[in-house]
Design a protein around this motif. Structure first.
Motif, PDB file in Angstrom:
ATOM      1  N   ARG A 168       0.812  -1.202   0.000  1.00 22.35           N
ATOM      2  CA  ARG A 168       0.000   0.000   0.000  1.00 22.35           C
ATOM      3  C   ARG A 168       0.850   1.258   0.000  1.00 22.35           C
ATOM      4  O   ARG A 168       1.463   1.602   0.995  1.00 22.35           O
ATOM      5  N   THR A 169       0.902   1.937  -1.111  1.00 22.01           N
ATOM      6  CA  THR A 169       1.601   3.220  -1.304  1.00 22.01           C
ATOM      7  C   THR A 169       2.887   3.327  -0.494  1.00 22.01           C
ATOM      8  O   THR A 169       3.016   4.179   0.392  1.00 22.01           O
ATOM      9  N   PRO A 170       3.860   2.483  -0.739  1.00 27.36           N
ATOM     10  CA  PRO A 170       5.106   2.525   0.033  1.00 27.36           C
ATOM     11  C   PRO A 170       5.850   3.848  -0.071  1.00 27.36           C
ATOM     12  O   PRO A 170       6.660   4.170   0.792  1.00 27.36           O
ATOM     13  N   SER A 171       5.590   4.629  -1.127  1.00 24.21           N
ATOM     14  CA  SER A 171       6.283   5.906  -1.243  1.00 24.21           C
ATOM     15  C   SER A 171       5.840   6.890  -0.169  1.00 24.21           C
ATOM     16  O   SER A 171       6.490   7.903   0.057  1.00 24.21           O
ATOM     17  N   ARG A 172       4.733   6.611   0.495  1.00 26.31           N
ATOM     18  CA  ARG A 172       4.239   7.502   1.529  1.00 26.31           C
ATOM     19  C   ARG A 172       4.563   6.977   2.935  1.00 26.31           C
ATOM     20  O   ARG A 172       3.859   7.260   3.894  1.00 26.31           O
ATOM     21  N   TYR A 173       5.626   6.205   3.034  1.00 21.98           N
ATOM     22  CA  TYR A 173       6.070   5.678   4.312  1.00 21.98           C
ATOM     23  C   TYR A 173       7.470   6.181   4.636  1.00 21.98           C
ATOM     24  O   TYR A 173       8.341   6.211   3.771  1.00 21.98           O
ATOM     25  N   TRP A 177       9.132  10.251   4.345  1.00 23.76           N
ATOM     26  CA  TRP A 177       8.514  10.303   3.017  1.00 23.76           C
ATOM     27  C   TRP A 177       8.069  11.711   2.679  1.00 23.76           C
ATOM     28  O   TRP A 177       8.018  12.081   1.514  1.00 23.76           O
ATOM     29  N   PHE A 178       7.748  12.507   3.667  1.00 22.22           N
ATOM     30  CA  PHE A 178       7.136  13.814   3.413  1.00 22.22           C
ATOM     31  C   PHE A 178       8.109  14.797   2.781  1.00 22.22           C
ATOM     32  O   PHE A 178       7.836  15.405   1.767  1.00 22.22           O
ATOM     33  N   ALA A 179       9.267  14.967   3.372  1.00 24.33           N
ATOM     34  CA  ALA A 179      10.226  15.952   2.864  1.00 24.33           C
ATOM     35  C   ALA A 179      11.555  15.319   2.483  1.00 24.33           C
ATOM     36  O   ALA A 179      12.471  16.030   2.077  1.00 24.33           O
ATOM     37  N   GLY A 180      11.650  14.006   2.635  1.00 23.70           N
ATOM     38  CA  GLY A 180      12.921  13.368   2.325  1.00 23.70           C
ATOM     39  C   GLY A 180      14.008  13.689   3.318  1.00 23.70           C
ATOM     40  O   GLY A 180      15.195  13.536   3.022  1.00 23.70           O
ATOM     41  N   SER A 181      13.612  14.116   4.507  1.00 25.22           N
ATOM     42  CA  SER A 181      14.601  14.429   5.537  1.00 25.22           C
ATOM     43  C   SER A 181      15.294  13.157   5.989  1.00 25.22           C
ATOM     44  O   SER A 181      14.704  12.080   5.996  1.00 25.22           O
ATOM     45  N   THR A 182      16.547  13.298   6.383  1.00 24.95           N
ATOM     46  CA  THR A 182      17.313  12.148   6.846  1.00 24.95           C
ATOM     47  C   THR A 182      17.896  12.400   8.225  1.00 24.95           C
ATOM     48  O   THR A 182      18.079  13.555   8.642  1.00 24.95           O
ATOM     49  N   TYR A 183      18.195  11.308   8.906  1.00 22.07           N
ATOM     50  CA  TYR A 183      18.807  11.387  10.234  1.00 22.07           C
ATOM     51  C   TYR A 183      19.596  10.111  10.450  1.00 22.07           C
ATOM     52  O   TYR A 183      19.162   9.033  10.027  1.00 22.07           O
ATOM     53  N   TYR A 184      20.757  10.250  11.112  1.00 27.12           N
ATOM     54  CA  TYR A 184      21.655   9.111  11.285  1.00 27.12           C
ATOM     55  C   TYR A 184      22.062   8.934  12.736  1.00 27.12           C
ATOM     56  O   TYR A 184      22.166   9.895  13.497  1.00 27.12           O
ATOM     57  N   ALA A 185      22.350   7.691  13.080  1.00 29.35           N
ATOM     58  CA  ALA A 185      22.955   7.420  14.378  1.00 29.35           C
ATOM     59  C   ALA A 185      24.378   7.983  14.356  1.00 29.35           C
ATOM     60  O   ALA A 185      25.040   8.002  13.311  1.00 29.35           O
ATOM     61  N   ASP A 186      24.853   8.417  15.496  1.00 27.37           N
ATOM     62  CA  ASP A 186      26.195   9.002  15.579  1.00 27.37           C
ATOM     63  C   ASP A 186      27.264   8.031  15.075  1.00 27.37           C
ATOM     64  O   ASP A 186      28.253   8.439  14.469  1.00 27.37           O
ATOM     65  N   ALA A 187      27.041   6.732  15.319  1.00 25.31           N
ATOM     66  CA  ALA A 187      28.059   5.737  14.973  1.00 25.31           C
ATOM     67  C   ALA A 187      28.286   5.619  13.468  1.00 25.31           C
ATOM     68  O   ALA A 187      29.340   5.139  13.030  1.00 25.31           O
TER      69      ALA A 187
END
Length: 124
Positions: free
Chosen positions: A27-32, A53-63
């Motif tokens: 079901r609409t995986p692009s909106r996840y 999915w909304f803005a393509g924002s990213t976040y990473y673990a420090d490691a």
């Protein structure tokens, strides 16, 4: 429902690179919002990276920050994790996860759908 299948794991020497992919269907995986987690032997599963999915924002673990890059191709319903400068501490089963939440989420319990995982082994 969203089905997730990871690929791209394997054995690599320290300092090497791997690219993991997560193919999503349903079901609409692009909106996840899509996340990557990993679990090393004898340890709890931990957050690695996420892309909303909304803005393509990213976040990473420090490691993994500055070594790993998460990206998504909504046309192909895939999420990729480019892993560079790998070290033995990165050895783990890597799993992708999906949730309909629009923003950045990093907790395991916040994700509704999970793949089976792919093994990444980094030799010293």
């Amino acid at each position: 429902q969203v089905q997730l299948i990871e690929s791209g794991g394997g054995l690599v020497q320290a300092g090497g690179s791997l690219r993991l992919s997560c193919a999503a269907s349903g079901r609409t995986p692009s909106r996840y919002t899509m996340g990557w987690f990993r679990q090393a032997p004898g340890k709890e599963r931990e957050f690695v990276a996420v892309i909303s999915w909304f803005a393509g924002s990213t976040y990473y673990a420090d490691a993994v920050k500055s070594r790993f890059t998460i990206s998504r191709d909504n046309a192909k319903n895939t999420v990729n994790l480019q892993m560079n400068s790998l070290n033995p501490e990165d050895t783990a089963v890597y799993s992708c996860a999906a949730d309909s939440t629009a923003g950045i989420i990093t907790k395991e319990y916040e994700y509704d759908f999970w793949g089976q995982g792919t093994q990444v082994t980094v030799s010293s």
